[in-house]
Design a protein around this motif. Structure first.
Motif, mmCIF file in Angstrom:
data_model
loop_
_atom_site.group_PDB
_atom_site.id
_atom_site.type_symbol
_atom_site.label_atom_id
_atom_site.label_comp_id
_atom_site.label_asym_id
_atom_site.label_seq_id
_atom_site.Cartn_x
_atom_site.Cartn_y
_atom_site.Cartn_z
ATOM 1 N N LYS A 1 0.844 -1.202 0.000
ATOM 2 C CA LYS A 1 0.000 0.000 0.000
ATOM 3 C C LYS A 1 0.875 1.246 0.000
ATOM 4 C CE LYS A 1 -3.398 -2.369 2.833
ATOM 5 N NZ LYS A 1 -3.889 -2.503 4.220
ATOM 6 N N TYR A 2 1.900 1.228 0.834
ATOM 7 C CA TYR A 2 2.826 2.354 0.906
ATOM 8 C C TYR A 2 3.535 2.560 -0.433
ATOM 9 C CZ TYR A 2 7.045 4.967 2.210
ATOM 10 O OH TYR A 2 8.069 5.882 2.248
ATOM 11 N N LEU A 3 3.944 1.462 -1.079
ATOM 12 C CA LEU A 3 4.631 1.576 -2.359
ATOM 13 C C LEU A 3 3.703 2.121 -3.447
ATOM 14 C CD1 LEU A 3 6.672 -1.749 -2.249
ATOM 15 C CD2 LEU A 3 7.633 0.567 -2.295
ATOM 16 N N VAL A 4 2.427 1.737 -3.422
ATOM 17 C CA VAL A 4 1.464 2.315 -4.364
ATOM 18 C C VAL A 4 1.410 3.828 -4.179
ATOM 19 C CG1 VAL A 4 -0.976 2.482 -4.978
ATOM 20 C CG2 VAL A 4 0.047 0.240 -4.581
ATOM 21 N N ALA B 1 3.636 5.048 -12.487
ATOM 22 C CA ALA B 1 2.210 4.707 -12.417
ATOM 23 C C ALA B 1 1.980 3.286 -12.912
ATOM 24 C CB ALA B 1 1.386 5.702 -13.222
ATOM 25 N N LEU B 2 2.706 2.887 -13.953
ATOM 26 C CA LEU B 2 2.601 1.510 -14.432
ATOM 27 C C LEU B 2 3.098 0.533 -13.363
ATOM 28 C CD1 LEU B 2 3.835 1.998 -18.109
ATOM 29 C CD2 LEU B 2 1.504 1.439 -17.373
ATOM 30 N N THR B 3 4.170 0.903 -12.683
ATOM 31 C CA THR B 3 4.675 0.066 -11.594
ATOM 32 C C THR B 3 3.660 -0.013 -10.469
ATOM 33 O OG1 THR B 3 6.943 0.725 -12.142
ATOM 34 C CG2 THR B 3 6.590 -0.254 -9.975
ATOM 35 N N ARG C 1 -6.368 7.837 -10.625
ATOM 36 C CA ARG C 1 -5.079 8.533 -10.630
ATOM 37 C C ARG C 1 -4.098 7.830 -11.571
ATOM 38 N NH1 ARG C 1 -3.206 12.352 -7.034
ATOM 39 N NH2 ARG C 1 -0.941 12.671 -7.034
ATOM 40 N N ILE C 2 -4.079 6.494 -11.513
ATOM 41 C CA ILE C 2 -3.201 5.742 -12.415
ATOM 42 C C ILE C 2 -3.570 6.019 -13.874
ATOM 43 C CG2 ILE C 2 -2.637 3.416 -13.225
ATOM 44 C CD1 ILE C 2 -2.818 2.484 -10.303
ATOM 45 N N PHE D 1 -11.191 13.727 -6.375
ATOM 46 C CA PHE D 1 -11.410 12.364 -6.873
ATOM 47 C C PHE D 1 -10.107 11.593 -7.074
ATOM 48 C CE2 PHE D 1 -14.798 15.139 -8.494
ATOM 49 C CZ PHE D 1 -15.889 14.560 -7.872
ATOM 50 N N THR D 2 -8.949 12.264 -6.891
ATOM 51 C CA THR D 2 -7.667 11.591 -7.134
ATOM 52 C C THR D 2 -6.742 11.620 -5.919
ATOM 53 O OG1 THR D 2 -6.686 13.631 -8.032
ATOM 54 C CG2 THR D 2 -7.747 12.117 -9.599
#
Length: 332
Positions: free
Chosen positions: A246-249, A262-264, A291-292, A313-314
């Protein structure tokens, strides 16, 4: 001999090092030495530091070896009973050392005192508050679940505790802080100063923005930590992995928007689902996906405009709030 040793590793920090040093020299607590480790800077960092006149300031220069090595070099020069670190672009509130020292003196069994953190941008403007987690006492399991100290510029640590657990692992940037806190928490209680006393500067080119490297190092830390952890907390491993992803996202989707990151983040999000399936039912996921999509599909400048325009919303800060630090009972 000073009571506290403050260590600042710096590499090409000409733009921020003076302000950082002044935030230390202006502490209400005065009995400290300030050790600046110049990590092979090629800019005017040394000139800036040499113009600061204070008998507590000591400067040592070495070939470039990165932050963990610089902190360890600082430890080799430190003489204080307590040690604190601050990165060369972060700042302290004036009462930081005084409040943390008082907390440790009032809790002689504790090895680490930590405060809360506010995030600032490169110009020093407030971005947001940190997690502001309040926890005192035995902290091993909670530290395994998540790094609630939040930055290397935060804690005040008994020097004896560091001697017992060993120096920073120089093979683990950019997550060597978490590894150190885990090792300290395995032996010592923590104590909190419930006030935002650390200003953490968010920079686009900081080592923590390399999210793929952070993932690899985090997995190494988690595997090693649970290999040494007692059987009574082995059940927390999947929660630790869920929290970390979650933190890495969140880190991958922080501004400025970068398409590759964003792809990662898509892969990180999938891993977060695997370890925490309940996340699929959270409304925050729709904000994450939007957001992605914006970052992946639009050019960087246009993506930034849309993120600002549709911030409601993001905004994915809730994703960080969902990181669990409570102790989950073992399943029978």
């Amino acid at each position: 001999m000073p009571l506290i040793s403050v260590i600042i590793p710096v590499y090409n920090g000409e733009n921020t090092i003076r302000e950082t040093i002044e935030s230390v020299l202006n502490q209400t607590f005065k009995d400290f030495e300030l050790i600046v480790i110049n990590d092979g800077s090629t800019d005017s960092t040394l000139d800036v530091v040499s113009n600061i006149q204070d008998s507590r300031l000591k400067v040592f220069s070495y070939p470039n070896a990165k932050q963990a090595a610089s902190r360890n070099r600082g430890l080799s020069q430190a003489t204080g009973e307590y040690v604190s670190f601050i990165d060369a672009d972060d700042l302290w509130k004036p009462d930081k050392l005084e409040a943390q020292l008082k907390a440790l003196q009032e809790n002689p069994e504790a090895g680490v005192a930590y405060s809360w953190t506010d995030l600032i941008d490169e110009s020093g403007n407030f971005i947001r508050g940190g997690a502001n987690i309040y926890w005192q006492g035995e902290s091993y399991a909670r530290m395994l679940l998540n790094d609630f100290v939040e930055s290397g510029s935060n804690p005040l640590i008994r020097a004896q505790a560091i001697k017992e657990v060993g120096n920073f692992d120089e093979s683990l940037p950019p997550a060597e802080d978490w590894d150190m806190w885990i090792r300290l928490a395995s032996r010592y209680p923590f104590v909190v100063v419930p006030s935002a006393q650390v200003l953490y500067r968010v920079r686009a080119n900081s080592s923590s923005t390399n999210v793929s490297k952070m993932e690899a190092v985090s997995l190494r830390i988690i595997e090693r930590a649970y290999a040494e952890a007692p059987a009574s907390i082995q059940h927390l491993k999947r929660h630790t992995l869920g929290n970390r992803y979650k933190y890495l996202v969140f880190k991958a989707l922080e501004e400025p928007p970068v398409r590759q990151k964003a792809l990662t983040a898509i892969r990180f999000l999938w891993q977060a689902f695997i370890y925490d399936p309940v996340l699929l039912r959270r409304r925050i996921i729709w904000k994450v996906l939007l957001r992605i999509a914006i970052i992946v599909l639009l050019p960087s400048k246009l993506a930034q405009t849309w993120l600002n325009k549709f911030k409601q919303f993001t905004d994915i800060l809730t994703l960080v709030i969902l990181i669990r630090v409570d102790i989950v009972p073992a399943q029978r």
